[in-house]
Design a protein around this motif. Structure first.
Motif, PDB file in Angstrom:
ATOM      1  N   ASP A   1      -0.547 -17.779  -3.733  1.00 14.91           N
ATOM      2  CA  ASP A   1      -1.087 -16.547  -4.123  1.00 14.91           C
ATOM      3  C   ASP A   1      -0.001 -16.084  -5.443  1.00 14.91           C
ATOM      4  O   ASP A   1      -0.186 -14.958  -6.024  1.00 14.91           O
ATOM      5  CB  ASP A   1      -1.023 -15.244  -3.194  1.00 14.91           C
ATOM      6  CG  ASP A   1      -2.417 -15.931  -2.241  1.00 14.91           C
ATOM      7  OD1 ASP A   1      -3.088 -16.451  -2.735  1.00 14.91           O
ATOM      8  OD2 ASP A   1      -2.083 -15.527  -1.013  1.00 14.91           O
ATOM      9  N   CYS A   2       0.584 -17.000  -5.706  1.00 14.63           N
ATOM     10  CA  CYS A   2       1.740 -16.478  -6.799  1.00 14.63           C
ATOM     11  C   CYS A   2       1.318 -16.878  -8.416  1.00 14.63           C
ATOM     12  O   CYS A   2       0.957 -16.121  -9.221  1.00 14.63           O
ATOM     13  CB  CYS A   2       3.196 -17.331  -6.525  1.00 14.63           C
ATOM     14  SG  CYS A   2       4.361 -16.725  -7.835  1.00 14.63           S
ATOM     15  N   GLY A   3       1.114 -17.957  -8.483  1.00 22.87           N
ATOM     16  CA  GLY A   3       0.622 -18.349  -9.950  1.00 22.87           C
ATOM     17  C   GLY A   3       1.667 -18.259 -11.110  1.00 22.87           C
ATOM     18  O   GLY A   3       1.257 -18.396 -12.157  1.00 22.87           O
TER      19      GLY A   3
ATOM     20  N   GLY B   1      15.850 -18.556 -10.164  1.00 19.44           N
ATOM     21  CA  GLY B   1      15.835 -17.049 -10.428  1.00 19.44           C
ATOM     22  C   GLY B   1      14.323 -16.623 -10.013  1.00 19.44           C
ATOM     23  O   GLY B   1      14.498 -15.323  -9.842  1.00 19.44           O
ATOM     24  N   HIS B   2      13.663 -17.423  -9.619  1.00 18.75           N
ATOM     25  CA  HIS B   2      12.267 -17.061  -9.575  1.00 18.75           C
ATOM     26  C   HIS B   2      12.055 -16.264  -8.183  1.00 18.75           C
ATOM     27  O   HIS B   2      12.464 -16.889  -7.036  1.00 18.75           O
ATOM     28  CB  HIS B   2      11.214 -18.091  -9.468  1.00 18.75           C
ATOM     29  CG  HIS B   2       9.836 -17.767  -8.987  1.00 18.75           C
ATOM     30  ND1 HIS B   2       9.102 -16.598  -9.758  1.00 18.75           N
ATOM     31  CD2 HIS B   2       9.098 -18.172  -8.044  1.00 18.75           C
ATOM     32  CE1 HIS B   2       8.067 -16.509  -8.979  1.00 18.75           C
ATOM     33  NE2 HIS B   2       7.793 -17.408  -7.961  1.00 18.75           N
ATOM     34  N   ARG B   3      11.787 -15.049  -7.881  1.00 21.83           N
ATOM     35  CA  ARG B   3      11.502 -14.401  -6.727  1.00 21.83           C
ATOM     36  C   ARG B   3      10.229 -14.395  -6.550  1.00 21.83           C
ATOM     37  O   ARG B   3       9.528 -13.492  -6.913  1.00 21.83           O
ATOM     38  CB  ARG B   3      12.527 -13.108  -6.730  1.00 21.83           C
ATOM     39  CG  ARG B   3      14.133 -13.054  -7.126  1.00 21.83           C
ATOM     40  CD  ARG B   3      14.439 -13.495  -5.635  1.00 21.83           C
ATOM     41  NE  ARG B   3      16.019 -13.678  -5.843  1.00 21.83           N
ATOM     42  CZ  ARG B   3      16.524 -14.884  -6.392  1.00 21.83           C
ATOM     43  NH1 ARG B   3      15.787 -15.990  -6.260  1.00 21.83           N
ATOM     44  NH2 ARG B   3      17.844 -14.888  -6.480  1.00 21.83           N
ATOM     45  N   CYS B   4       9.927 -15.066  -5.885  1.00 17.88           N
ATOM     46  CA  CYS B   4       8.342 -15.262  -5.387  1.00 17.88           C
ATOM     47  C   CYS B   4       8.059 -14.123  -4.547  1.00 17.88           C
ATOM     48  O   CYS B   4       8.577 -13.687  -3.474  1.00 17.88           O
ATOM     49  CB  CYS B   4       8.125 -16.559  -4.512  1.00 17.88           C
ATOM     50  SG  CYS B   4       6.498 -16.900  -4.385  1.00 17.88           S
ATOM     51  N   ARG B   5       6.953 -13.451  -5.236  1.00 18.24           N
ATOM     52  CA  ARG B   5       6.293 -12.173  -4.328  1.00 18.24           C
ATOM     53  C   ARG B   5       5.531 -12.754  -2.959  1.00 18.24           C
ATOM     54  O   ARG B   5       5.227 -11.899  -2.176  1.00 18.24           O
ATOM     55  CB  ARG B   5       5.724 -11.314  -5.178  1.00 18.24           C
ATOM     56  CG  ARG B   5       4.466 -12.078  -5.891  1.00 18.24           C
ATOM     57  CD  ARG B   5       3.880 -11.141  -6.587  1.00 18.24           C
ATOM     58  NE  ARG B   5       2.924 -11.977  -7.725  1.00 18.24           N
ATOM     59  CZ  ARG B   5       1.486 -12.242  -7.158  1.00 18.24           C
ATOM     60  NH1 ARG B   5       1.152 -11.342  -6.042  1.00 18.24           N
ATOM     61  NH2 ARG B   5       0.604 -12.586  -7.845  1.00 18.24           N
TER      62      ARG B   5
ATOM     63  N   ALA C   1       6.674 -24.198 -12.331  1.00 16.07           N
ATOM     64  CA  ALA C   1       5.702 -23.575 -11.966  1.00 16.07           C
ATOM     65  C   ALA C   1       5.959 -23.452 -10.433  1.00 16.07           C
ATOM     66  O   ALA C   1       6.113 -24.355  -9.459  1.00 16.07           O
ATOM     67  CB  ALA C   1       4.388 -24.593 -12.334  1.00 16.07           C
ATOM     68  N   CYS C   2       5.322 -22.314  -9.704  1.00 12.76           N
ATOM     69  CA  CYS C   2       5.476 -21.917  -8.362  1.00 12.76           C
ATOM     70  C   CYS C   2       4.292 -22.463  -7.747  1.00 12.76           C
ATOM     71  O   CYS C   2       3.145 -22.085  -8.219  1.00 12.76           O
ATOM     72  CB  CYS C   2       5.477 -20.594  -8.344  1.00 12.76           C
ATOM     73  SG  CYS C   2       5.864 -19.915  -6.722  1.00 12.76           S
ATOM     74  N   GLY C   3       4.464 -23.206  -6.662  1.00 10.20           N
ATOM     75  CA  GLY C   3       3.478 -23.761  -6.007  1.00 10.20           C
ATOM     76  C   GLY C   3       2.699 -22.897  -4.902  1.00 10.20           C
ATOM     77  O   GLY C   3       1.869 -23.337  -4.331  1.00 10.20           O
TER      78      GLY C   3
END
Ligand SMILES: [Zn+2]
Length: 63
Positions: free
Chosen positions: A38-40, A57-61, A33-35
């Motif tokens: 504004d990502c969610g 691999g998560h590319r957080c926007r 889970a991304c912390g």
């Protein structure tokens, strides 16, 4: 998030937290889970390596 009862943080990869918990059926699941506010982004996996690969691999926007 279905894993609200038993959740244990394992480690963090950048903004992404990897944890483990038990699903309702008693099956263990791994959650990435991304912390970032504004990502969610979050997802759950059957194995820890799958969750860690997804976290890396998560590319957080947001960032
Ligand atoms: Zn993110």
């Amino acid at each position: 998030m279905p894993l609200h009862l038993i959740f244990r943080k394992l480690r963090a990869v950048g903004p992404v937290t990897i944890g483990t918990g038990l699903e309702r059926q008693g099956k263990r699941a791994f959650i990435a889970a991304c912390g970032a506010d504004d990502c969610g982004w979050s997802s759950d996996y059957d194995t820890y390596p799958a969750a860690e690969i997804a976290a890396r691999g998560h590319r957080c926007r947001v960032r």
